[in-house]
Scaffold this motif. Structure first.
Motif, mmCIF file in Angstrom:
data_model
loop_
_atom_site.group_PDB
_atom_site.id
_atom_site.type_symbol
_atom_site.label_atom_id
_atom_site.label_comp_id
_atom_site.label_asym_id
_atom_site.label_seq_id
_atom_site.Cartn_x
_atom_site.Cartn_y
_atom_site.Cartn_z
ATOM 1 N N THR A 1 0.843 -1.193 0.000
ATOM 2 C CA THR A 1 0.000 0.000 0.000
ATOM 3 C C THR A 1 0.878 1.242 0.000
ATOM 4 O O THR A 1 1.828 1.345 0.779
ATOM 5 N N LEU A 2 0.568 2.162 -0.891
ATOM 6 C CA LEU A 2 1.180 3.477 -0.875
ATOM 7 C C LEU A 2 0.089 4.490 -0.562
ATOM 8 O O LEU A 2 -1.005 4.425 -1.151
ATOM 9 N N VAL B 1 10.182 5.307 -6.823
ATOM 10 C CA VAL B 1 9.913 5.373 -5.385
ATOM 11 C C VAL B 1 9.742 3.963 -4.816
ATOM 12 O O VAL B 1 10.292 3.621 -3.761
ATOM 13 N N MET B 2 9.031 3.114 -5.542
ATOM 14 C CA MET B 2 8.763 1.754 -5.070
ATOM 15 C C MET B 2 10.024 0.887 -5.062
ATOM 16 O O MET B 2 10.109 -0.070 -4.288
ATOM 17 N N THR B 3 10.979 1.224 -5.922
ATOM 18 C CA THR B 3 12.199 0.409 -6.011
ATOM 19 C C THR B 3 13.387 1.065 -5.305
ATOM 20 O O THR B 3 14.533 0.642 -5.492
ATOM 21 N N GLY C 1 4.419 10.794 2.693
ATOM 22 C CA GLY C 1 3.649 9.592 2.444
ATOM 23 C C GLY C 1 4.229 8.362 3.112
ATOM 24 O O GLY C 1 5.294 8.417 3.744
ATOM 25 N N GLN C 2 3.522 7.255 2.978
ATOM 26 C CA GLN C 2 3.912 6.013 3.655
ATOM 27 C C GLN C 2 3.793 4.820 2.713
ATOM 28 O O GLN C 2 2.885 4.754 1.875
ATOM 29 N N ILE C 3 4.718 3.879 2.861
ATOM 30 C CA ILE C 3 4.692 2.619 2.121
ATOM 31 C C ILE C 3 4.581 1.486 3.128
ATOM 32 O O ILE C 3 5.339 1.452 4.109
#
Length: 501
Positions: A7-8, A50-52, A60-62
């Protein structure tokens, strides 16, 4: 499972002068494919980075598996179970297939050394489970693009990655290879992987995706189940904005055809491309990633050689065997990659501007600096270039001012046709307005402009006619009168082509 594995929420990323992502949300579910859809420049690539772990978000939060995570590096993302398969595989040609699969996480023996036998055996088992038909001991450079994609998938399986990102994975594949990739995606789904699939091809999206997320201008504007939406609804989400009153009004008188391309072909990039541009006209080229627009323009400019077709300029067939030939004939090209192809960043402004015009500024084989300065001043002032002096290195300029240097350089050659490839890519709003205004001045003075752009508002706001390309072919040439953005997207993506044509 109904809970997302990744979830982002509230992801924001800003670069100087550009808001790439704003308050973005995304959910990926085990055993499901989520299609990430949006125009070029919508923020998809930034999100992947951003995800990698390549970029760190400003806010924000991952979460992965319900737990908040920090991904400060690519290695941290890799360790968290996130892997990416790009359009151009990020692997190493001089290493073997097995070495590429286990790079960074090779099995070790009791002495802490790489266990080469175990690595090769496990790589072979993984490849066999995929029916890849690849020898793990051969070097990667011996494989074609499709097989390299299979190695990238095997790498994802070898680390038991829970999140697999596929960024335009079919762009360079044949139809047979694409079908094989679909089979592998089903295998990954059955194994419980969450897949983020980025593609401009709606037939692919509706073939394999379970969910969709749409980005526009760095924001998430829609998400849901594929079965609950239509292609037209997704297109509306992609464009969803007015292009009125943004671009300058133009009153150029359009005259006779100046340049005509007839049946241009290239062995791998494009086929049977024909178009014509008239005096005082802006001819727009629109298409999605891989459509072949830039490749056609580079061929017209003599950077690459065609396998067929002719180019006619002012009624005479020309054969540009090099960019110098094209410039001599009156065709110039402002490239998309201005930093690599448009300017010499380590050199001052005046030298960049005068470079193609040394015959004008030189005498008896010697350069005359005063003439170079005068030439550069004439054209940079017309473009309202902002710099402390013409001796300032181009590397110190903003992106917008670098673009003005490239345009000034070519205008100094007094061309008949100027090709602008993504002329406002990566520049701020003010500089965009200046470039658009100057384009209007160019055609008012009788020049012919060919503009390649991935931005729908720019194409619709600046073009007199629009050529739409898809997969190396011209799909349609349209007069820009009451043309809707949805029409261009449908044509470029292959949606209801017959009706749209």
């Amino acid at each position: 499972m109904t809970e997302p594995i990744l979830t982002l929420s509230g992801i924001t990323k800003t670069f100087p002068g550009v808001r790439a992502l704003h308050n973005v949300a995304l959910e990926l579910f085990p055993g499901q494919v989520t299609a990430l859809i949006g125009e070029n420049g919508a923020g998809k690539s930034t999100l992947v980075k951003v995800m990698t772990g390549i970029y760190q978000p400003d806010a924000g939060q991952i979460t992965v598996g319900g737990e908040p995570v920090s991904l400060p590096t690519a290695h941290a993302a890799f360790a968290a179970g996130v892997t990416a398969i790009h359009q151009e595989t990020v692997l190493f040609d001089e290493l073997t297939v097995a070495e590429n699969i286990y790079l960074g996480h090779a099995p070790r023996n009791r002495f802490g050394l790489i266990d080469w036998t175990t690595m090769r055996n496990e790589a072979r088992l993984t490849l066999e489970s995929m029916a890849a038909g690849i020898d793990p001991d051969i070097k990667l450079k011996e494989l074609g693009i499709a097989k390299k994609h299979l190695v990238a998938v095997a790498r994802a399986l070898s680390i038991d990655a829970q999140i697999v990102i596929m960024d335009e994975p079919t762009a360079a594949l044949s139809q047979k290879e694409i079908e094989e990739l679909y089979v592998l995606i089903e295998l990954l789904k059955q194994d419980g992987k969450a897949i983020l699939f980025i593609s401009h091809k709606f037939d692919e999206i509706y073939r394999i995706a379970d969910r969709y997320t749409v980005f526009r201008d760095g924001e998430m504007v829609g998400a849901g189940l594929i079965k609950d939406t239509t292609q037209n609804q997704i297109v509306q989400m992609m464009v969803g904005r007015s292009v009125d009153h943004i671009f300058p009004a133009r009153t150029a008188q359009i005259g006779d055809v100046v340049l005509e391309a007839k049946g241009l072909s290239h062995p791998t990039e494009f086929d049977d491309v024909s178009f014509a541009v008239r005096k005082g006209e802006i001819l727009g080229f629109y298409g999605l990633v891989g459509a072949g627009r830039s490749e056609v323009m580079q061929a017209v400019f003599g950077m690459t050689q065609t396998s067929g077709g002719t180019i006619v300029l002012d009624g005479k067939t020309i054969a540009s065997k090099s960019a110098a030939d094209a410039v001599e004939a009156g065709i110039v090209y402002v490239p998309e990659e201005r930093g690599k192809q448009g300017v010499i960043t380590s050199q001052p402004i005046f030298k960049n501007v005068s470079l193609p015009s040394l015959k004008k500024t030189g005498k008896s084989g010697f350069l005359r600096m005063a003439e170079e300065f005068a030439l550069a001043r004439t054209y940079t002032e017309r473009l309202d270039l902002r710099a402390s002096s013409l001796s300032q290195d181009v590397s110190t300029l903003s992106g917008g001012n670098q673009q003005k240097v490239v345009i000034a350089k070519w205008l100094a050659t007094n061309p008949k046709v100027i090709i602008l490839d993504e002329p406002t890519k990566g520049i701020d709003i003010g500089s965009k307005a200046a470039v658009h205004g100057f384009m209007g001045e160019l055609v008012a003075q009788g020049l012919s402009v060919i503009m390649v752009s991935s931005e729908l508002p720019e194409v619709l706001g600046m073009s007199d006619r629009i050529v739409v390309m898809r997969e190396g072919r011209v799909i349609a040439t349209l007069d820009n009168k009451g043309l809707k953005p949805e029409t261009l997207v449908r044509l470029a993506a292959g949606i209801a082509e017959e009706a749209a044509a």
